[in-house]
Motif scaffolding. Structure first.
Motif, PDB file in Angstrom:
ATOM      1  N   PHE A 195       0.827  -1.209   0.000  1.00 44.03           N
ATOM      2  CA  PHE A 195       0.000   0.000   0.000  1.00 44.03           C
ATOM      3  C   PHE A 195       0.861   1.260   0.000  1.00 44.03           C
ATOM      4  O   PHE A 195       0.538   2.257  -0.671  1.00 44.03           O
ATOM      5  CB  PHE A 195      -0.937  -0.004   1.209  1.00 44.03           C
ATOM      6  CG  PHE A 195      -1.994  -1.067   1.161  1.00 44.03           C
ATOM      7  CD1 PHE A 195      -3.137  -0.901   0.388  1.00 44.03           C
ATOM      8  CD2 PHE A 195      -1.842  -2.247   1.870  1.00 44.03           C
ATOM      9  CE1 PHE A 195      -4.121  -1.878   0.344  1.00 44.03           C
ATOM     10  CE2 PHE A 195      -2.813  -3.235   1.827  1.00 44.03           C
ATOM     11  CZ  PHE A 195      -3.959  -3.054   1.056  1.00 44.03           C
ATOM     12  N   LYS A 196       1.969   1.222   0.751  1.00 42.70           N
ATOM     13  CA  LYS A 196       2.860   2.384   0.771  1.00 42.70           C
ATOM     14  C   LYS A 196       3.539   2.579  -0.588  1.00 42.70           C
ATOM     15  O   LYS A 196       3.667   3.722  -1.062  1.00 42.70           O
ATOM     16  CB  LYS A 196       3.912   2.210   1.873  1.00 42.70           C
ATOM     17  CG  LYS A 196       3.325   2.310   3.273  1.00 42.70           C
ATOM     18  CD  LYS A 196       4.385   2.409   4.347  1.00 42.70           C
ATOM     19  CE  LYS A 196       5.094   1.105   4.579  1.00 42.70           C
ATOM     20  NZ  LYS A 196       6.012   1.172   5.745  1.00 42.70           N
ATOM     21  N   LEU A 197       3.932   1.485  -1.209  1.00 47.83           N
ATOM     22  CA  LEU A 197       4.533   1.597  -2.539  1.00 47.83           C
ATOM     23  C   LEU A 197       3.516   2.120  -3.553  1.00 47.83           C
ATOM     24  O   LEU A 197       3.841   2.963  -4.395  1.00 47.83           O
ATOM     25  CB  LEU A 197       5.072   0.235  -2.984  1.00 47.83           C
ATOM     26  CG  LEU A 197       6.288  -0.295  -2.227  1.00 47.83           C
ATOM     27  CD1 LEU A 197       6.664  -1.687  -2.724  1.00 47.83           C
ATOM     28  CD2 LEU A 197       7.472   0.644  -2.372  1.00 47.83           C
ATOM     29  N   MET A 198       2.281   1.634  -3.462  1.00 46.07           N
ATOM     30  CA  MET A 198       1.246   2.088  -4.388  1.00 46.07           C
ATOM     31  C   MET A 198       0.964   3.575  -4.204  1.00 46.07           C
ATOM     32  O   MET A 198       0.841   4.327  -5.176  1.00 46.07           O
ATOM     33  CB  MET A 198      -0.031   1.277  -4.178  1.00 46.07           C
ATOM     34  CG  MET A 198      -1.168   1.657  -5.120  1.00 46.07           C
ATOM     35  SD  MET A 198      -2.647   0.662  -4.852  1.00 46.07           S
ATOM     36  CE  MET A 198      -3.099   1.189  -3.183  1.00 46.07           C
ATOM     37  N   LEU A 199       0.862   4.012  -2.936  1.00 49.04           N
ATOM     38  CA  LEU A 199       0.647   5.435  -2.665  1.00 49.04           C
ATOM     39  C   LEU A 199       1.781   6.279  -3.212  1.00 49.04           C
ATOM     40  O   LEU A 199       1.553   7.326  -3.840  1.00 49.04           O
ATOM     41  CB  LEU A 199       0.510   5.650  -1.157  1.00 49.04           C
ATOM     42  CG  LEU A 199       0.446   7.102  -0.684  1.00 49.04           C
ATOM     43  CD1 LEU A 199      -0.826   7.767  -1.200  1.00 49.04           C
ATOM     44  CD2 LEU A 199       0.518   7.186   0.843  1.00 49.04           C
TER      45      LEU A 199
END
Length: 218
Positions: A195-199
């Motif tokens: 999720f952090k990478l996607m954000l």
């Protein structure tokens, strides 16, 4: 005999200048860390990697390369001024080596002082037990350099704090959801990482970080 003496004197002077230049080259890594934008950039990039939860990605060598490239771009106007005011006149024999070094130090010190907080300057004047000059431009390098580095560390941590907050929120949300579902044995970091990478990708994080770092010096 006189010509020979003058010739020997000129040869000795040239040899001494070469020795001084070779000695100065050994201080380039220290000058890069202590007198340019490199320190702020590499610290922010290291905090960003930690906030993403990536221990070795991007590799340290890549972060150093990015920091060095961005430092060259940010410092390019300053390097142009130093070349025009010091290096070029020295190469044209209009300035001696010591005069060229003094001329080169003026724009470098001006850059550092513009990025330095007054409180940090006052701190190091107190440490050195020295009275501050009336004109800030007369600040010696022995005071300007540590004050500049201290200010850079403060600014880097401030930028890093702002970068860290969104990723910390994601970690907290994921950990709360896992606790509510009773999945205590599952690592929250493993779930939050995608999720952090996607954000970071969706907001074009690298361009945002580079732009923020560059604009923070102007």
């Amino acid at each position: 005999m006189t010509v020979t003496s003058n010739g020997d004197s000129q040869e000795y002077s040239a040899s001494l200048q070469i020795l001084i230049l070779m000695t100065a080259l050994s201080f380039i890594p220290a000058a890069l860390l202590m007198m340019t934008s490199f320190t702020r950039i590499i610290i922010v990039l290291a905090i960003l990697r930690q906030a993403l939860g990536l221990q070795q990605t991007p590799p340290t060598q890549v972060l150093l390369g990015i920091a060095l490239a961005l430092t060259l771009i940010i410092m390019q106007p300053l390097f142009g001024v130093v070349y025009a005011q010091a290096v070029e006149p020295y190469l044209d024999d209009h300035l001696t080596l010591m005069e060229a070094l003094k001329q080169a130090g003026i724009p470098v010190k001006d850059f550092m002082l513009r990025q330095t907080r007054d409180t940090d300057l006052e701190l190091f004047y107190q440490i050195a037990d020295t009275t501050p000059p009336i004109n800030v431009a007369d600040t010696p390098f022995s005071i300007a350099i540590p004050a500049f580095v201290t200010s850079e560390l403060k600014t880097a941590f401030q930028i890093g704090f702002v970068i860290y907050i969104p990723f910390l929120v994601i970690d907290l949300v994921v950990a709360s959801v896992l606790m509510a579902m009773g999945m205590i044995m599952l690592s929250p970091q493993m779930i939050s990482l995608p999720f952090k990478l996607m954000l970071f990708v969706l907001v074009d994080g690298w361009a945002m970080i580079m732009g923020t770092l560059a604009s923070s010096f102007f």
